[in-house]
Write an enzyme that holds these catalytic residues in place. Structure first.
Site, PDB file in Angstrom:
ATOM      1  N   ASP A   1      59.680  73.492  83.400  1.00 48.62           N
ATOM      2  CA  ASP A   1      58.336  72.949  83.323  1.00 48.62           C
ATOM      3  C   ASP A   1      57.212  74.017  83.933  1.00 48.62           C
ATOM      4  O   ASP A   1      57.515  74.466  84.822  1.00 48.62           O
ATOM      5  CB  ASP A   1      58.640  71.832  84.460  1.00 48.62           C
ATOM      6  CG  ASP A   1      58.258  70.479  83.989  1.00 48.62           C
ATOM      7  OD1 ASP A   1      57.482  70.267  83.204  1.00 48.62           O
ATOM      8  OD2 ASP A   1      59.075  69.388  84.195  1.00 48.62           O
TER       9      ASP A   1
ATOM     10  N   ASP B   1      53.401  70.534  81.510  1.00 43.79           N
ATOM     11  CA  ASP B   1      53.043  69.064  82.161  1.00 43.79           C
ATOM     12  C   ASP B   1      51.402  68.917  82.340  1.00 43.79           C
ATOM     13  O   ASP B   1      50.736  69.791  82.595  1.00 43.79           O
ATOM     14  CB  ASP B   1      53.470  69.274  83.683  1.00 43.79           C
ATOM     15  CG  ASP B   1      53.426  67.953  84.455  1.00 43.79           C
ATOM     16  OD1 ASP B   1      54.104  67.062  84.098  1.00 43.79           O
ATOM     17  OD2 ASP B   1      52.457  67.928  85.163  1.00 43.79           O
TER      18      ASP B   1
ATOM     19  N   GLU C   1      52.814  68.352  76.788  1.00 39.92           N
ATOM     20  CA  GLU C   1      53.069  66.934  77.003  1.00 39.92           C
ATOM     21  C   GLU C   1      51.810  66.121  77.084  1.00 39.92           C
ATOM     22  O   GLU C   1      50.815  66.566  77.205  1.00 39.92           O
ATOM     23  CB  GLU C   1      53.648  66.905  78.658  1.00 39.92           C
ATOM     24  CG  GLU C   1      53.919  65.522  79.165  1.00 39.92           C
ATOM     25  CD  GLU C   1      53.653  65.117  80.675  1.00 39.92           C
ATOM     26  OE1 GLU C   1      54.346  64.333  81.085  1.00 39.92           O
ATOM     27  OE2 GLU C   1      52.841  65.933  81.236  1.00 39.92           O
TER      28      GLU C   1
ATOM     29  N   HIS D   1      61.691  61.254  83.129  1.00 37.41           N
ATOM     30  CA  HIS D   1      61.844  61.179  84.433  1.00 37.41           C
ATOM     31  C   HIS D   1      60.462  60.288  84.856  1.00 37.41           C
ATOM     32  O   HIS D   1      60.444  59.775  85.972  1.00 37.41           O
ATOM     33  CB  HIS D   1      61.443  62.449  85.355  1.00 37.41           C
ATOM     34  CG  HIS D   1      60.486  63.169  84.924  1.00 37.41           C
ATOM     35  ND1 HIS D   1      59.822  63.885  83.617  1.00 37.41           N
ATOM     36  CD2 HIS D   1      59.319  63.320  85.594  1.00 37.41           C
ATOM     37  CE1 HIS D   1      58.999  64.086  83.622  1.00 37.41           C
ATOM     38  NE2 HIS D   1      58.277  64.105  84.675  1.00 37.41           N
ATOM     39  N   ASP D   2      59.633  59.916  84.188  1.00 36.83           N
ATOM     40  CA  ASP D   2      58.386  59.034  84.355  1.00 36.83           C
ATOM     41  C   ASP D   2      58.533  57.834  83.709  1.00 36.83           C
ATOM     42  O   ASP D   2      57.517  57.030  83.909  1.00 36.83           O
ATOM     43  CB  ASP D   2      57.154  59.714  83.636  1.00 36.83           C
ATOM     44  CG  ASP D   2      56.637  60.943  84.630  1.00 36.83           C
ATOM     45  OD1 ASP D   2      56.832  61.050  85.833  1.00 36.83           O
ATOM     46  OD2 ASP D   2      55.883  61.943  84.108  1.00 36.83           O
TER      47      ASP D   2
END
Length: 578
Positions: free
Chosen positions: A127, A229, A284, A351-352
């Site tokens: 990330d 990100d 992203e 993860h979100d």
């Protein structure tokens, strides 16, 4: 009448030019790259495997499961942030980009992890979180010490003497204000997310060079790429225009996608990424439309590789609420725009998000297994790089906490506090979080039927789903018809079948409210995928004879032929057409 020779020549030239452009487009679409063919398995390190009993997953825990990861057939791992962090937002608030968070281990542990992965043919994607840092990063400590500090322009500031800063909404802040007052310098700093995550000022070329140095540091260590990100927000309109009514519906447009966004990414490519041509780069939140997403990954623009857009996971809280027809339209619209060039990701969990089976399938005891398999079939048979979230291969589902005390997530906790201050309906909020909270997708991995699912010998940082005694890796390893072993078959099929990676996608029976049907075709080979997204038997209408078709794989494990153009509840069938 005489035909004008020059007109004929011009027409011929146009025809050959058009044919050439089409051929080039098809070549771009099928140009082989490892990152197009990869099955990327996402690991949330805090929740994967704890090696020392402190209740927190760590790098040594991941190392201990490398053989399991290899057995899945996956060939890349996306690792959520492991950098040094005070952990306000579970590692997305970074205080040192070149050190490992102590909870996770040491740099020596990281080096062993990377070596072990590469020995097993697995690549590592890290990330890159550079829209913001932690307020405990040395840059911000310096920047907030005085207005004259050399690091001041590493962040966005608004001096108090100019009056109240232009309103910006914060995703995570209790009061929903994205400007936080700093008494020491009598100024406000910008934070789109938590107040402990001040936004970095990409308008400053020195800041950009710092980021490029960080990227080189990790790429030189041997990692295989970055997932970037919140990357649509790195460039902002620093004239801070007033937000129009309804701006929330186009949040990317007004919060990010600033005038220099693509200038900065192209600069990054020139100075860093072009020197590492095999690196995977994933944007992203790549804009609000296919056109936006393409700008990130159009090969001619020399920016990034893969667009990771959110429209398909942002449609609603459950497929029954927003309707399958709308869901199909989103995927088909993006695929159509990317059919000749550029490249997309395919995912329905991360993860979100809440758990895949709880949002898009059915996590009841009757249908959890079969609908999990159906969803995995979908992710593995669409065009684009597959991103698959840890635990989905065993059908992990939402934990559905009853109390705010069970939540660690800054998003849920701050929204709860903000609602409490306003006298809102806290009971209704918590009920909604049972379906939508990010924490549902972050519960510890369920390895076996031992206490805490074999995740830790200590107290887990987040509660383990109580169903771990039956839903776990050890139990599914023994069952040839388990979700886990079906997932392995899907991965193997995708790796061996170029049609499922590069083949043309065609939507079929697009108005069907229950069945998602599409074909994939490459070099004369055609495959048909039929997916029933409902808990009832559903029929479909396609003009393809199935009497001589071969069932390659199905989630009921007993489908020989499709009869009466109908599918059983949550049935998934992959067919090779003759």
């Amino acid at each position: 009448m005489k035909t004008n020779y020059s007109i004929l020549c011009f027409a011929a030239m146009l025809m050959f030019s058009s044919t050439g452009l089409k051929a080039q487009a098809q070549k771009d679409a099928t140009d082989k790259k490892w990152w197009k063919e990869a099955v990327v398995y996402q690991i949330y390190p805090r929740s994967f495997k704890d090696s020392n009993g402190d209740g927190i997953g760590d790098l040594k825990g991941i190392i201990s499961k490398l053989d399991y990861l290899k057995s899945l057939g996956i060939n890349a791992i996306w690792l959520n942030p492991i950098y040094e962090s005070p952990n306000d937002d579970n590692g997305y608030d970074i205080s040192n980009y070149r050190e490992i968070m102590k909870d996770f281990g040491t740099m020596e542990d990281f080096d062993l992890l990377l070596k072990g992965m590469h020995e097993r043919g697995i690549k590592l994607i890290m990330d890159l979180v550079v829209n913001h840092s932690s307020d405990e990063h040395e840059w911000f400590k310096q920047a907030s010490s005085s207005r004259d500090n050399p690091y001041r322009d590493y962040y966005h500031w608004w001096p108090a003497e100019k009056g109240k800063p232009p309103y910006r909404w914060s995703f995570f802040d209790v009061n929903s204000e994205a400007w936080k007052y700093d008494a020491k310098t009598d100024s406000y700093y910008l934070h789109y997310f938590s107040r402990k995550q001040p936004d970095l000022n990409w308008e400053n070329p020195k800041l950009r060079q710092e980021v490029y140095d960080i990227m080189r540091f990790w790429l030189d260590k041997g990692i295989d790429g970055f997932r970037m990100d919140a990357f649509q927000y790195i460039s902002k309109d620093t004239t801070w225009p007033e937000l129009p009514k309804g701006y929330e519906k186009e949040i990317n447009k007004y919060y990010g996608e600033g005038p220099h966004l693509h200038d900065y990414i192209q600069e990054m490519n020139r100075e860093v990424l072009s020197k590492y041509p095999n690196a995977m780069t994933v944007a992203e939140g790549a804009g609000s439309s296919p056109e936006d997403a393409m700008r990130f990954v159009d090969p001619d623009r020399k920016e990034l590789n893969i667009a990771y857009h959110f429209e398909s996971v942002g449609v609603g809280n459950h497929v029954k609420d927003f309707g399958l027809v709308k869901y199909k339209e989103i995927f088909s619209r993006y695929d159509d725009y990317f059919k000749d060039k550029g490249w997309l990701s395919i995912f329905i969990a991360n993860h979100d998000q809440p758990r895949m089976v709880s949002k898009f399938g059915n996590d009841s005891p009757e249908f959890r297994t079969i609908s999990s398999k159906m969803l995995s079939t979908f992710v593995m048979t669409m065009r684009g790089t597959t991103f698959y979230y840890y635990g989905d291969e065993i059908g992990m589902k939402n934990i559905r906490f009853d109390s705010i005390e069970d939540y660690n997530d800054v998003d849920t906790r701050n929204k709860y506090l903000g609602l409490k201050e306003k006298g809102g309906d806290l009971k209704a909020f918590l009920e909604g979080q049972k379906q939508t909270s990010r924490e549902n997708g972050r519960t510890p991995m369920q390895w076996n039927a031992d206490e805490n699912g074999g995740f830790t010998t200590g107290k887990p940082w987040l509660k383990v789903n109580p169903d771990y005694k039956t839903v776990n890796v050890a139990a599914e390893e023994k069952d040839p018809n388990s979700i886990l072993n079906y997932f392995r078959k899907l991965v193997e099929l995708r790796k061996n079948e170029p049609t499922l990676v590069y083949g043309e996608y065609t939507i079929l029976d697009k108005e069907n409210p229950n069945v998602f049907a599409y074909s994939r075709e490459l070099n004369g080979k055609k495959m048909l995928i039929l997916l029933n997204f409902s808990e009832k038997t559903a029929s479909f209408n396609i003009n393809i004879p199935l009497d001589k078709a071969t069932v390659v794989l199905d989630n009921y494990s007993n489908t020989k032929k499709i009869k009466n153009n109908s599918l059983r509840p949550y049935e998934a069938v992959i067919i090779e057409l003759k």
